[in-house]
Motif scaffolding. Structure first.
Motif, mmCIF file in Angstrom:
data_model
loop_
_atom_site.group_PDB
_atom_site.id
_atom_site.type_symbol
_atom_site.label_atom_id
_atom_site.label_comp_id
_atom_site.label_asym_id
_atom_site.label_seq_id
_atom_site.Cartn_x
_atom_site.Cartn_y
_atom_site.Cartn_z
ATOM 1 N N LYS A 1 0.807 -1.216 0.000
ATOM 2 C CA LYS A 1 0.000 0.000 0.000
ATOM 3 C C LYS A 1 0.847 1.276 0.000
ATOM 4 O O LYS A 1 1.847 1.378 0.708
ATOM 5 C CB LYS A 1 -0.902 -0.007 1.238
ATOM 6 N N LEU A 2 0.433 2.236 -0.803
ATOM 7 C CA LEU A 2 1.076 3.542 -0.830
ATOM 8 C C LEU A 2 0.637 4.357 0.388
ATOM 9 O O LEU A 2 -0.550 4.481 0.676
ATOM 10 C CB LEU A 2 0.701 4.285 -2.115
ATOM 11 N N THR B 1 6.376 6.649 -0.375
ATOM 12 C CA THR B 1 6.526 5.839 0.826
ATOM 13 C C THR B 1 5.439 4.775 0.834
ATOM 14 O O THR B 1 4.260 5.082 0.653
ATOM 15 C CB THR B 1 6.432 6.701 2.098
ATOM 16 N N TYR B 2 5.863 3.529 1.024
ATOM 17 C CA TYR B 2 4.948 2.391 0.948
ATOM 18 C C TYR B 2 5.019 1.543 2.212
ATOM 19 O O TYR B 2 6.029 1.552 2.931
ATOM 20 C CB TYR B 2 5.339 1.467 -0.214
ATOM 21 N N VAL C 1 8.745 1.624 3.589
ATOM 22 C CA VAL C 1 9.817 1.769 2.604
ATOM 23 C C VAL C 1 9.693 3.113 1.911
ATOM 24 O O VAL C 1 8.654 3.426 1.327
ATOM 25 C CB VAL C 1 9.781 0.642 1.552
ATOM 26 N N LYS C 2 10.739 3.872 1.999
ATOM 27 C CA LYS C 2 10.815 5.146 1.289
ATOM 28 C C LYS C 2 11.555 4.884 -0.022
ATOM 29 O O LYS C 2 12.725 4.508 -0.038
ATOM 30 C CB LYS C 2 11.574 6.161 2.147
ATOM 31 N N LYS C 3 10.865 5.066 -1.123
ATOM 32 C CA LYS C 3 11.401 4.755 -2.453
ATOM 33 C C LYS C 3 11.699 6.073 -3.161
ATOM 34 O O LYS C 3 10.794 6.837 -3.487
ATOM 35 C CB LYS C 3 10.376 3.934 -3.243
#
Length: 446
Positions: free
Chosen positions: A82-83, A92-93, A106-108
């Motif tokens: 999920k976003l 960020t997910y 998780v920061k992408k």
């Protein structure tokens, strides 16, 4: 939830160290585009960094050229879900650890958006800071950093307990006491003390940057955003202006700040937690800064007569204009009101305090929504145009506009140049310009 210098973040380079969470944000580079989402506009850095779209410049972004030295097997380790939030530079997910099934944040971060070296250094610095603070009970836990050809991934603890003020307002039967406030403040001070022990200054202490780990009543509070944090050497001072207007310390406005500014910000948060109002407030940023620099917090009006003397003593020692006379974070932790097992009252506070807090939260979020709506009208080309205009005025490339630079520029030329932009973009240009005016008057005494 603050005013941005409209809650403003205005920043130049830090003293002696330019290279020096998971919320719904990204890295410092990402935050440059997200300030409106947090009610903050960083007047210098995002305008200074000419991050034009790659297709216009034909230059390979620094992020694409850089090997960060992080692990390369993110896809083998995690499944993205999920976003949670996004900005111009990344997303960020929620993600799932394939080994143990744990949920993480998780920061992408898109390497294509890291146009300048400073954006790369911002990412590296944030990872370095998270590693330095790893293991502290009140800091979001850092698990690992990964990269591939297109992205950097920062894997952290997922905090799902909600924001600080929302948690307080959600208390059943409106049972909120000084002791509840003291427990929260103690955890913030622990974060500040740990940062300062590592030669690190947070520089953006505010309620929005603290989340609860879970919805459990005994959940720890976690500091989750270190995008503006930086390392500082003993005896050195930061010369840039960084922070949110409600929480910014006097010495920050005077361009001579250090670890003490974090303590001031926690003092402001404590004041809000105890009465539901800001200690320094005005309708304009100019007015807020003048209040911070010249006036003292009010401890006489309602509800302060109902607040304990120990709580007021604690605040008066935190909100001292002179940073040399202010309590350090470690000293503040020993105060009888905030220390564990201290004498903070467990009697519910006056109901008006919760009402004040509710109004504070509503006002702040309304302002966030308005700024987000305005910012959404800007595309990358328009943002690049605004950056070019700022850079043209910032002759010495300091990241802020001096009075002399202001005198030398012909403002009519700047405004005429802006007319080719969409009318909302022009409106934002002028907002940014006039936000700088009260800053200059305060910083330069004119």
């Amino acid at each position: 939830m603050g005013a941005c210098l409209s809650a403003t973040k205005v920043s130049g380079g830090s003293s002696g160290n330019t290279t020096a969470h998971h919320r719904k944000t990204a890295t410092n580079a990402e935050k440059q585009s997200q300030k409106p989402n947090n009610q903050q506009v960083r007047c210098s850095q995002p305008l200074k960094n000419k991050q034009k779209p790659e297709k216009q410049s034909g230059i390979i972004p620094w992020g694409k050229r850089t090997d960060f030295g992080y692990d390369k097997d993110f896809d083998q380790r995690y499944t993205i879900g999920k976003l949670l939030g996004h900005g111009q530079f990344g997303y960020t997910y929620v993600a799932i650890d394939k080994v143990n099934g744990d949920r993480v944040a998780v920061k992408k971060i898109d390497k294509n958006k890291m146009i300048l070296p400073i954006a790369v250094e911002d990412v590296k610095r944030e990872v370095k800071i998270l590693k330095a603070l790893k293991g502290h009970e009140n800091v979001v836990q850092f698990y690992n950093a990964f990269e591939d050809d297109s992205y950097v991934y920062i894997v952290m603890e997922l905090c799902e307990g909600g924001e600080l003020l929302d948690r307080i307002l959600a208390k059943k039967d409106s049972r909120y006491s000084e002791k509840d406030a003291a427990v929260v403040v103690r955890q913030m001070l622990k974060v500040a003390a740990e940062c300062h022990l590592h030669g690190l200054v947070h520089r953006d202490m505010k309620p929005e940057n603290f989340l609860f780990k879970s919805t459990r009543p005994d959940s720890p509070l976690k500091a989750t955003d270190f995008g503006l944090s930086d390392f500082i050497k003993p005896g050195k001072r930061f010369r840039d202006i960084v922070g949110s207007a409600y929480y910014v310390a006097p010495e920050v406005l005077k361009r001579r700040s250090g670890p003490e500014s974090d303590v001031w910000s926690i003092g402001v948060i404590t004041y809000i937690l105890l009465c539901g109002k800001r200690p320094f407030w005005d309708k304009t940023e100019d007015g807020i800064f003048k209040e911070v620099l010249k006036n003292k917090p009010d401890f006489r009006r309602k509800p302060w007569p109902t607040i304990s003397d120990d709580a007021k003593d604690f605040l008066k020692k935190m909100l001292v204009k002179d940073p040399r006379a202010r309590l350090t974070a470690a000293q503040a932790l020993s105060h009888q009101w905030v220390r564990e097992g201290g004498n903070a009252s467990d009697i519910p506070v006056d109901i008006s305090i919760l009402s004040n807090l509710r109004q504070f939260v509503k006002y702040s979020r309304l302002k966030q929504f308005a700024l987000r709506a305005l910012a959404s009208t800007l595309n990358e080309e328009e943002i690049a145009d605004l950056r070019d205009q700022f850079d043209a005025i910032d002759v010495d490339k300091s990241g802020s506009i001096s009075l002399e630079e202001m005198r030398q520029v012909n403002i009519s030329i700047v405004c005429l140049t802006s007319i080719r932009l969409h009318k909302t973009s022009l409106f934002l240009s002028l907002i940014g310009w006039f936000q700088c005016r009260p800053l200059l008057k305060i910083f330069l005494g004119s």
